[in-house]
Design a protein around this motif. Structure first.
Motif, PDB file in Angstrom:
ATOM      1  N   ARG A  27      43.157  50.103  48.175  1.00 40.97           N
ATOM      2  CA  ARG A  27      42.365  48.711  48.932  1.00 40.97           C
ATOM      3  C   ARG A  27      41.035  48.850  48.487  1.00 40.97           C
ATOM      4  O   ARG A  27      40.607  47.844  48.077  1.00 40.97           O
ATOM      5  CB  ARG A  27      42.318  49.261  50.436  1.00 40.97           C
ATOM      6  CG  ARG A  27      43.672  49.231  50.819  1.00 40.97           C
ATOM      7  CD  ARG A  27      43.951  49.759  52.429  1.00 40.97           C
ATOM      8  NE  ARG A  27      45.380  49.653  52.769  1.00 40.97           N
ATOM      9  CZ  ARG A  27      45.908  50.466  53.896  1.00 40.97           C
ATOM     10  NH1 ARG A  27      44.784  51.021  54.702  1.00 40.97           N
ATOM     11  NH2 ARG A  27      46.853  50.295  54.243  1.00 40.97           N
ATOM     12  N   CYS A  28      40.433  50.116  48.042  1.00 41.03           N
ATOM     13  CA  CYS A  28      39.126  49.863  47.445  1.00 41.03           C
ATOM     14  C   CYS A  28      39.065  49.244  45.981  1.00 41.03           C
ATOM     15  O   CYS A  28      38.254  48.544  45.616  1.00 41.03           O
ATOM     16  CB  CYS A  28      38.482  51.274  47.233  1.00 41.03           C
ATOM     17  SG  CYS A  28      37.867  51.885  48.827  1.00 41.03           S
ATOM     18  N   LEU A  29      40.184  49.476  45.089  1.00 39.63           N
ATOM     19  CA  LEU A  29      40.243  48.845  43.779  1.00 39.63           C
ATOM     20  C   LEU A  29      40.556  47.421  43.960  1.00 39.63           C
ATOM     21  O   LEU A  29      39.957  46.593  43.228  1.00 39.63           O
ATOM     22  CB  LEU A  29      41.676  49.651  42.948  1.00 39.63           C
ATOM     23  CG  LEU A  29      41.297  51.037  42.555  1.00 39.63           C
ATOM     24  CD1 LEU A  29      42.356  51.415  41.841  1.00 39.63           C
ATOM     25  CD2 LEU A  29      40.075  50.791  41.479  1.00 39.63           C
ATOM     26  N   CYS A  30      41.306  46.895  45.031  1.00 39.26           N
ATOM     27  CA  CYS A  30      41.535  45.622  45.238  1.00 39.26           C
ATOM     28  C   CYS A  30      40.040  44.945  45.595  1.00 39.26           C
ATOM     29  O   CYS A  30      40.007  43.907  45.298  1.00 39.26           O
ATOM     30  CB  CYS A  30      42.481  45.556  46.413  1.00 39.26           C
ATOM     31  SG  CYS A  30      42.992  43.788  46.607  1.00 39.26           S
ATOM     32  N   ALA A  31      39.404  45.406  46.291  1.00 39.47           N
ATOM     33  CA  ALA A  31      38.129  45.024  46.795  1.00 39.47           C
ATOM     34  C   ALA A  31      37.264  44.744  45.537  1.00 39.47           C
ATOM     35  O   ALA A  31      36.596  43.997  45.665  1.00 39.47           O
ATOM     36  CB  ALA A  31      37.335  45.808  47.968  1.00 39.47           C
ATOM     37  N   ILE A  32      37.220  45.749  44.505  1.00 39.53           N
ATOM     38  CA  ILE A  32      36.381  45.452  43.568  1.00 39.53           C
ATOM     39  C   ILE A  32      37.062  44.450  42.693  1.00 39.53           C
ATOM     40  O   ILE A  32      36.240  43.791  41.884  1.00 39.53           O
ATOM     41  CB  ILE A  32      36.603  47.042  42.731  1.00 39.53           C
ATOM     42  CG1 ILE A  32      35.686  48.123  43.480  1.00 39.53           C
ATOM     43  CG2 ILE A  32      35.794  46.767  41.340  1.00 39.53           C
ATOM     44  CD1 ILE A  32      35.887  49.390  42.902  1.00 39.53           C
ATOM     45  N   ASP A  33      38.182  44.342  42.412  1.00 36.94           N
ATOM     46  CA  ASP A  33      38.906  43.403  41.543  1.00 36.94           C
ATOM     47  C   ASP A  33      39.881  42.496  42.237  1.00 36.94           C
ATOM     48  O   ASP A  33      41.136  42.430  42.127  1.00 36.94           O
ATOM     49  CB  ASP A  33      39.701  44.196  40.336  1.00 36.94           C
ATOM     50  CG  ASP A  33      40.343  43.013  39.371  1.00 36.94           C
ATOM     51  OD1 ASP A  33      39.722  41.773  39.272  1.00 36.94           O
ATOM     52  OD2 ASP A  33      41.003  43.591  38.565  1.00 36.94           O
ATOM     53  N   ILE A  34      39.369  41.873  43.236  1.00 31.74           N
ATOM     54  CA  ILE A  34      40.191  40.930  44.256  1.00 31.74           C
ATOM     55  C   ILE A  34      40.896  39.778  43.623  1.00 31.74           C
ATOM     56  O   ILE A  34      41.830  39.336  44.163  1.00 31.74           O
ATOM     57  CB  ILE A  34      39.276  40.096  45.187  1.00 31.74           C
ATOM     58  CG1 ILE A  34      39.749  39.652  46.374  1.00 31.74           C
ATOM     59  CG2 ILE A  34      37.936  39.159  44.521  1.00 31.74           C
ATOM     60  CD1 ILE A  34      39.987  40.731  47.555  1.00 31.74           C
ATOM     61  N   ARG A  35      40.456  39.432  42.357  1.00 29.18           N
ATOM     62  CA  ARG A  35      41.248  38.439  41.746  1.00 29.18           C
ATOM     63  C   ARG A  35      42.551  38.885  40.844  1.00 29.18           C
ATOM     64  O   ARG A  35      43.378  38.014  40.297  1.00 29.18           O
ATOM     65  CB  ARG A  35      40.388  37.446  40.607  1.00 29.18           C
ATOM     66  CG  ARG A  35      39.482  36.615  41.592  1.00 29.18           C
ATOM     67  CD  ARG A  35      38.557  35.925  40.718  1.00 29.18           C
ATOM     68  NE  ARG A  35      37.719  34.845  41.483  1.00 29.18           N
ATOM     69  CZ  ARG A  35      36.727  35.120  42.008  1.00 29.18           C
ATOM     70  NH1 ARG A  35      36.106  36.525  41.880  1.00 29.18           N
ATOM     71  NH2 ARG A  35      35.725  34.348  42.743  1.00 29.18           N
ATOM     72  N   ASN A  36      42.682  40.203  41.015  1.00 33.61           N
ATOM     73  CA  ASN A  36      43.917  40.810  40.280  1.00 33.61           C
ATOM     74  C   ASN A  36      45.062  40.603  41.300  1.00 33.61           C
ATOM     75  O   ASN A  36      45.259  41.526  42.162  1.00 33.61           O
ATOM     76  CB  ASN A  36      43.745  42.241  40.069  1.00 33.61           C
ATOM     77  CG  ASN A  36      44.691  42.839  39.248  1.00 33.61           C
ATOM     78  OD1 ASN A  36      45.781  42.776  39.195  1.00 33.61           O
ATOM     79  ND2 ASN A  36      44.512  44.033  38.436  1.00 33.61           N
ATOM     80  N   ARG A  37      45.843  39.751  40.960  1.00 30.22           N
ATOM     81  CA  ARG A  37      47.002  39.307  41.705  1.00 30.22           C
ATOM     82  C   ARG A  37      47.935  40.287  41.979  1.00 30.22           C
ATOM     83  O   ARG A  37      48.590  40.736  43.280  1.00 30.22           O
ATOM     84  CB  ARG A  37      47.785  37.836  41.208  1.00 30.22           C
ATOM     85  CG  ARG A  37      46.792  36.979  41.264  1.00 30.22           C
ATOM     86  CD  ARG A  37      47.489  35.694  40.443  1.00 30.22           C
ATOM     87  NE  ARG A  37      48.624  35.237  41.441  1.00 30.22           N
ATOM     88  CZ  ARG A  37      49.773  34.637  40.942  1.00 30.22           C
ATOM     89  NH1 ARG A  37      49.838  34.527  39.640  1.00 30.22           N
ATOM     90  NH2 ARG A  37      50.718  34.251  41.843  1.00 30.22           N
ATOM     91  N   THR A  38      48.451  41.349  41.017  1.00 26.59           N
ATOM     92  CA  THR A  38      49.364  42.399  41.187  1.00 26.59           C
ATOM     93  C   THR A  38      48.561  43.344  42.233  1.00 26.59           C
ATOM     94  O   THR A  38      49.376  43.890  42.867  1.00 26.59           O
ATOM     95  CB  THR A  38      49.515  43.124  39.650  1.00 26.59           C
ATOM     96  OG1 THR A  38      50.170  42.013  38.898  1.00 26.59           O
ATOM     97  CG2 THR A  38      50.528  44.092  39.823  1.00 26.59           C
ATOM     98  N   LEU A  39      47.484  43.687  41.847  1.00 26.36           N
ATOM     99  CA  LEU A  39      46.938  44.734  42.694  1.00 26.36           C
ATOM    100  C   LEU A  39      46.678  44.059  44.248  1.00 26.36           C
ATOM    101  O   LEU A  39      46.898  44.752  45.153  1.00 26.36           O
ATOM    102  CB  LEU A  39      45.312  44.937  42.224  1.00 26.36           C
ATOM    103  CG  LEU A  39      44.421  46.005  42.819  1.00 26.36           C
ATOM    104  CD1 LEU A  39      45.188  47.433  42.909  1.00 26.36           C
ATOM    105  CD2 LEU A  39      43.211  46.367  42.113  1.00 26.36           C
ATOM    106  N   TYR A  40      46.370  42.835  44.127  1.00 27.59           N
ATOM    107  CA  TYR A  40      46.191  42.038  45.783  1.00 27.59           C
ATOM    108  C   TYR A  40      47.563  42.355  46.327  1.00 27.59           C
ATOM    109  O   TYR A  40      47.521  42.601  47.592  1.00 27.59           O
ATOM    110  CB  TYR A  40      45.790  40.706  45.452  1.00 27.59           C
ATOM    111  CG  TYR A  40      45.155  40.089  46.649  1.00 27.59           C
ATOM    112  CD1 TYR A  40      43.938  40.007  46.934  1.00 27.59           C
ATOM    113  CD2 TYR A  40      46.204  39.387  47.586  1.00 27.59           C
ATOM    114  CE1 TYR A  40      43.727  39.345  48.126  1.00 27.59           C
ATOM    115  CE2 TYR A  40      45.833  38.673  48.621  1.00 27.59           C
ATOM    116  CZ  TYR A  40      44.620  38.789  49.035  1.00 27.59           C
ATOM    117  OH  TYR A  40      44.084  38.047  50.177  1.00 27.59           O
TER     118      TYR A  40
END
Length: 103
Positions: A27-40
């Motif tokens: 969740r922290c990684l997604c918050a850092i790179d919110i535009r990464n669709r796979t991570l989202y």
């Protein structure tokens, strides 16, 4: 109805702790790179898993009662899923507009 109480051993507690830590990192990684669709999508899936877990403990296994201790993660997971599904629409629109700019 009676509430069934099960003892949690050290292994179960550590496993749940590692799962919580892993979810937090994702969740922290997604918050850092919110535009990464796979991570989202992976992050959104972690909230669905958490919601399913807590709902199953209450309604299927009857190992938890609907107290504030269970309601809090249910609300967090539910509102997070709702917010992320709304945000997903913006990611899709952004991806489409970037593709149009490239062409």
């Amino acid at each position: 109805s009676s509430l069934l109480l099960y003892a949690v051993n050290g292994l179960q507690a550590r496993t749940f702790g590692v799962w919580t830590l892993l979810s937090s990192v994702i969740r922290c990684l997604c918050a850092i790179d919110i535009r990464n669709r796979t991570l989202y999508h992976i992050t959104l899936f972690t909230f669905f898993l958490a919601l399913a877990h807590f709902l199953s403990e209450v309604f299927i296994y009857h190992t938890a009662a609907l107290t504030i201790g269970i309601m809090a993660p249910l609300m967090v997971a539910s509102f997070s899923i709702l917010g992320m599904l709304i945000g997903l629409q913006y990611l899709e629109v952004e991806a489409l507009s970037q593709n149009k700019k490239k062409n």
